[in-house]
Enzyme design. Structure first.
Site, PDB file in Angstrom:
ATOM      1  N   SER A  85      44.947  36.809  -7.463  1.00 14.59           N
ATOM      2  CA  SER A  85      44.402  37.828  -6.307  1.00 14.59           C
ATOM      3  C   SER A  85      42.878  36.951  -6.081  1.00 14.59           C
ATOM      4  O   SER A  85      43.387  35.322  -5.862  1.00 14.59           O
ATOM      5  CB  SER A  85      43.872  39.199  -7.765  1.00 14.59           C
ATOM      6  OG  SER A  85      42.995  40.037  -6.744  1.00 14.59           O
ATOM      7  N   ASP A 218      52.229  46.100  -3.635  1.00 14.46           N
ATOM      8  CA  ASP A 218      50.421  46.006  -3.670  1.00 14.46           C
ATOM      9  C   ASP A 218      49.872  47.067  -2.146  1.00 14.46           C
ATOM     10  O   ASP A 218      50.553  47.432  -1.741  1.00 14.46           O
ATOM     11  CB  ASP A 218      50.360  44.309  -3.130  1.00 14.46           C
ATOM     12  CG  ASP A 218      48.952  44.216  -3.629  1.00 14.46           C
ATOM     13  OD1 ASP A 218      47.916  45.006  -4.140  1.00 14.46           O
ATOM     14  OD2 ASP A 218      48.624  42.990  -4.026  1.00 14.46           O
ATOM     15  N   HIS A 247      49.821  44.865  -7.796  1.00 11.47           N
ATOM     16  CA  HIS A 247      49.754  43.938  -7.413  1.00 11.47           C
ATOM     17  C   HIS A 247      49.098  42.918  -8.602  1.00 11.47           C
ATOM     18  O   HIS A 247      49.062  41.636  -8.671  1.00 11.47           O
ATOM     19  CB  HIS A 247      47.681  44.032  -7.091  1.00 11.47           C
ATOM     20  CG  HIS A 247      46.780  43.416  -7.147  1.00 11.47           C
ATOM     21  ND1 HIS A 247      46.637  42.478  -5.349  1.00 11.47           N
ATOM     22  CD2 HIS A 247      46.166  43.291  -8.055  1.00 11.47           C
ATOM     23  CE1 HIS A 247      45.708  41.879  -6.141  1.00 11.47           C
ATOM     24  NE2 HIS A 247      45.043  42.027  -7.188  1.00 11.47           N
TER      25      HIS A 247
END
Length: 269
Positions: A85, A218, A247
């Protein structure tokens, strides 16, 4: 060097926003059990770090544990960087600083910056997109006044956001763990390292092998958006995917993620 020794790699794992080294515990266990070395970092004000988010003055300061870890690699050794991320931005800075010490960089559901453009560009485009729901549900923002018009914004993940948008396919005990351990963080969107168009160069950052890993389920950054972002990074970027992953693939698909990382490491080393 024996053949078996060549297959051993040093993985440096970088967490995303508000998280810490703790989020890699499953993947690190698999990698270490397979004989690899693993360094999972706590960035400043994250995980077990004693600092607070508002005390971190710059994105470079926020990235220092990673920069130091890569710089410390002995001559002849190249590490495998893995950023999740927001951690993709940290990877980019380390690749620019020490390209000769990085075998490959894996961007896991992570914005992959483009050389010659601001690092924040992909993230800012995503934040303006239709896939980001209004008000981030129960996530919270705070303003810290440092004086002289130098304000900074902190961000904290909300439990409902995490349950619905990040951890929806992960084991419930891992969501509970995350709710206990996440901490406020900064995005550094106004920081000069994030906004400068000369921070990342093609000759250094662009010279390192890059792999973009899409998490197919996600809900924080939809898979189709991830693929579009990866396609804008040039023909030298390899795109891979993990099916059934939210995610947080390190929780929802840890064995599959660990296997993918080992395959990537073998291919690029």
């Amino acid at each position: 060097m024996e053949k078996g020794e060549k297959s051993r790699h040093h993985f440096v794992l970088v967490h995303g926003l508000c998280h810490g080294a703790w989020c890699w515990y499953k993947v690190a266990t698999v990698l270490e059990s397979a004989g690899h070395r693993v360094t999972a970092l706590d960035l400043p004000a994250c995980g077990a770090s004693a600092a607070r988010a508002e005390e971190v003055r710059s994105f470079e300061e926020y990235s220092r544990p990673l920069l130091h870890a890569v710089a410390a690699a002995p001559p002849g050794e190249k590490v495998v960087l893995v950023g999740h991320s927001f951690g993709g931005h940290n990877l980019a800075l380390a690749m620019e600083a020490h390209p000769e010490k990085v075998a490959v960089a894996v961007f896991l559901s992570a914005p992959m910056p483009v050389a010659g453009r601001p690092m924040s560009a992909v993230l800012e485009q995503h934040l303006k997109g239709d896939s980001v729901p209004d008000s981030f549900l129960d996530c919270t923002f705070g303003i810290v006044d440092r004086g002289s018009e130098n304000e900074t914004e902190t961000f904290q993940l909300g439990p409902e956001w995490m349950a619905q948008r990040m951890y929806q396919l992960s084991p419930p005990e891992d969501l509970t763990l995350a709710r206990m351990l996440v901490r406020p963080a900064q995005m550094f969107l106004g920081d000069e390292a994030m906004t400068g168009d000369k921070v990342l160069t093609e000759g250094r950052y662009g010279a390192v092998g890059r792999v973009f890993v899409v998490a197919e389920e996600d809900k924080t950054w939809p898979a189709e958006e991830q693929r579009r972002a990866a396609s804008s990074c040039g023909p030298g970027v390899e795109v891979m995917a993990i099916g059934g992953a939210d995610h947080m693939p390190m929780f929802s698909k840890p064995a599959e993620l660990a296997q993918l990382l080992m395959e990537v490491a073998n291919k690029y080393s």
